[in-house]
Write an enzyme that holds these catalytic residues in place. Structure first.
Site, PDB file in Angstrom:
ATOM      1  N   GLU A 190     -14.331  -5.303   8.307  1.00 48.75           N
ATOM      2  CA  GLU A 190     -13.053  -5.055   8.954  1.00 48.75           C
ATOM      3  C   GLU A 190     -13.057  -3.684   9.618  1.00 48.75           C
ATOM      4  O   GLU A 190     -13.919  -2.847   9.340  1.00 48.75           O
ATOM      5  CB  GLU A 190     -11.898  -5.134   7.952  1.00 48.75           C
ATOM      6  N   ASN A 207     -10.403  -0.482  10.098  1.00 50.62           N
ATOM      7  CA  ASN A 207      -9.163   0.121   9.619  1.00 50.62           C
ATOM      8  C   ASN A 207      -8.633   1.080  10.680  1.00 50.62           C
ATOM      9  O   ASN A 207      -9.279   2.087  10.983  1.00 50.62           O
ATOM     10  CB  ASN A 207      -9.419   0.907   8.326  1.00 50.62           C
ATOM     11  N   ASP A 254     -15.917  -1.004   8.094  1.00 50.23           N
ATOM     12  CA  ASP A 254     -16.593  -1.248   6.827  1.00 50.23           C
ATOM     13  C   ASP A 254     -17.597  -2.378   6.983  1.00 50.23           C
ATOM     14  O   ASP A 254     -17.305  -3.395   7.639  1.00 50.23           O
ATOM     15  CB  ASP A 254     -15.576  -1.615   5.741  1.00 50.23           C
ATOM     16  N   ARG A 263     -11.960   3.369  11.189  1.00 47.40           N
ATOM     17  CA  ARG A 263     -13.114   3.284  10.284  1.00 47.40           C
ATOM     18  C   ARG A 263     -13.524   1.829  10.146  1.00 47.40           C
ATOM     19  O   ARG A 263     -12.668   0.964   9.917  1.00 47.40           O
ATOM     20  CB  ARG A 263     -12.754   3.853   8.911  1.00 47.40           C
ATOM     21  N   GLY A 282      -7.335   5.835   5.084  1.00 52.25           N
ATOM     22  CA  GLY A 282      -6.712   6.696   4.097  1.00 52.25           C
ATOM     23  C   GLY A 282      -7.018   8.167   4.332  1.00 52.25           C
ATOM     24  O   GLY A 282      -8.070   8.531   4.850  1.00 52.25           O
ATOM     25  N   GLU A 313       0.820  -1.216   0.000  1.00 56.31           N
ATOM     26  CA  GLU A 313       0.000   0.000   0.000  1.00 56.31           C
ATOM     27  C   GLU A 313       0.856   1.269   0.000  1.00 56.31           C
ATOM     28  O   GLU A 313       0.382   2.346   0.373  1.00 56.31           O
ATOM     29  CB  GLU A 313      -0.935  -0.017   1.204  1.00 56.31           C
ATOM     30  N   SER A 340      -6.709  -1.932   2.008  1.00 48.60           N
ATOM     31  CA  SER A 340      -6.957  -1.238   0.738  1.00 48.60           C
ATOM     32  C   SER A 340      -7.416  -2.180  -0.373  1.00 48.60           C
ATOM     33  O   SER A 340      -7.223  -1.903  -1.558  1.00 48.60           O
ATOM     34  CB  SER A 340      -5.699  -0.481   0.273  1.00 48.60           C
TER      35      SER A 340
END
Length: 317
Positions: free
Chosen positions: A278, A280, A261, A259, A284, A25, A151
């Site tokens: 998941e 994070n 998802d 964050r 990003g 990433e 990602s």
């Protein structure tokens, strides 16, 4: 806390922005880091951008920054490794600490913790990449994903009724690498964040290339996806996404910003289930990223957000 509240005043001066790094990433991290560095300069901080290599500890000892803004993604930057280096050096840093970072990055361990906390997750098994290529290890459709990447790097969806697993599974790495095979969840892609103890609103993400999931290009390519904020959901589902986001954040021990998802299967004849995919711990921070958009909807500019993250930084996270 029901709102983001006032932006903290600037108490630190020199911020080292950690970016790039050694993971798959890397390019995303360089974009995140550049955006963060530019915003911090506008906020009045002295900023040093560091493209992280294996000499990070010696470079930081020379620079002696007040704070490190961790804009790394993936292996070594998001999995507790860099966090451990910063703890040893005694330099305050943003985002989650060693344990939470390691837990959230390891998809199987994260599922175990979230499931115990009452956060619904999809059934999954761990196999080698070679075993995943030999034959179906669960009923189609399913998803094959690296155990410790983010990602959407290396994610392969095996379609319903496929005769055999696709050869693209082999493209992600060595055949003896352990990967996760997870039940595919149809429906809508949702995301929600935690900033401190504030839970944001919910975004629905729709990839614009007719894809079945939010892949790398949809996340980071200009115009790669449509974001609907707030997501058009029934009120009870909307609030459930928010409460599960906070529950997952707290169960994993996250700090700063995270964050979560989700998939919500409200398709015709679907299961009507809400599943957390998941969490994070290093979301990003690019021009198309979701957390800055969520913070903006709550009243904070990108500069406000990165200032808060710097002022929230600490060791022993």
């Amino acid at each position: 806390m029901n709102e983001l509240g006032p932006v903290p005043s600037r108490t630190h001066n020199h911020v080292a922005v950690l970016m790039g790094g050694l993971s798959a990433e890397r390019e995303v991290s360089l974009s995140s880091g550049a955006a963060v560095a530019e915003a911090l300069l506008r906020e009045g901080y002295t900023v040093t951008e560091i493209d992280v290599e294996r000499d990070l500890a010696s470079r930081l000892q020379e620079l002696k920054p007040d704070v490190c803004f961790n804009a790394l993604h993936g292996k070594f930057g998001e999995d507790g490794c860099v966090q451990g280096v910063l703890e040893l050096l005694g330099i305050p840093y943003t985002h989650s600490g060693v344990l939470a970072s390691a837990l959230a990055m390891h998809k199987e361990r994260a599922k175990d913790i979230m499931k115990l906390a009452g956060v619904p997750v999809a059934e999954a098994v761990l196999v080698t990449r070679g075993e995943a290529l030999e034959g179906h290890v669960m009923a189609t459709p399913y998803v094959v994903k690296p155990l410790k990447e983010g990602s959407s790097v290396g994610v392969v969806i095996v379609q319903p009724g496929a005769d055999r697993p696709p050869n693209s599974i082999a493209a992600g790495g060595s055949l003896d690498e352990v990967v996760m095979v997870e039940r595919y969840i149809a429906g809508r892609e949702l995301t929600c964040a935690v900033i401190g103890d504030f839970v944001t609103d919910v975004i629905e993400i729709s990839p614009l290339r007719g894809l079945a999931f939010y892949d790398y290009e949809s996340k980071y390519g200009p115009g790669g996806s449509k974001h609907e904020l707030p997501a058009q959901l029934l009120p009870d589902i909307y609030q459930l996404v928010r409460s599960l986001t906070l529950r997952a954040h707290q169960a994993l021990g996250c700090r700063g910003v995270s964050r979560a998802d989700f998939r919500f299967d409200d398709t015709e004849g679907g299961t009507n289930e809400l599943i957390c995919l998941e969490v994070n711990t290093q979301p990003g921070m690019t021009g198309t990223s979701l957390v800055p958009e969520l913070a903006g909807y709550a009243g904070w500019s990108f500069g406000d957000l990165v200032r808060w993250m710097v002022e929230d930084a600490s060791c022993n996270r």
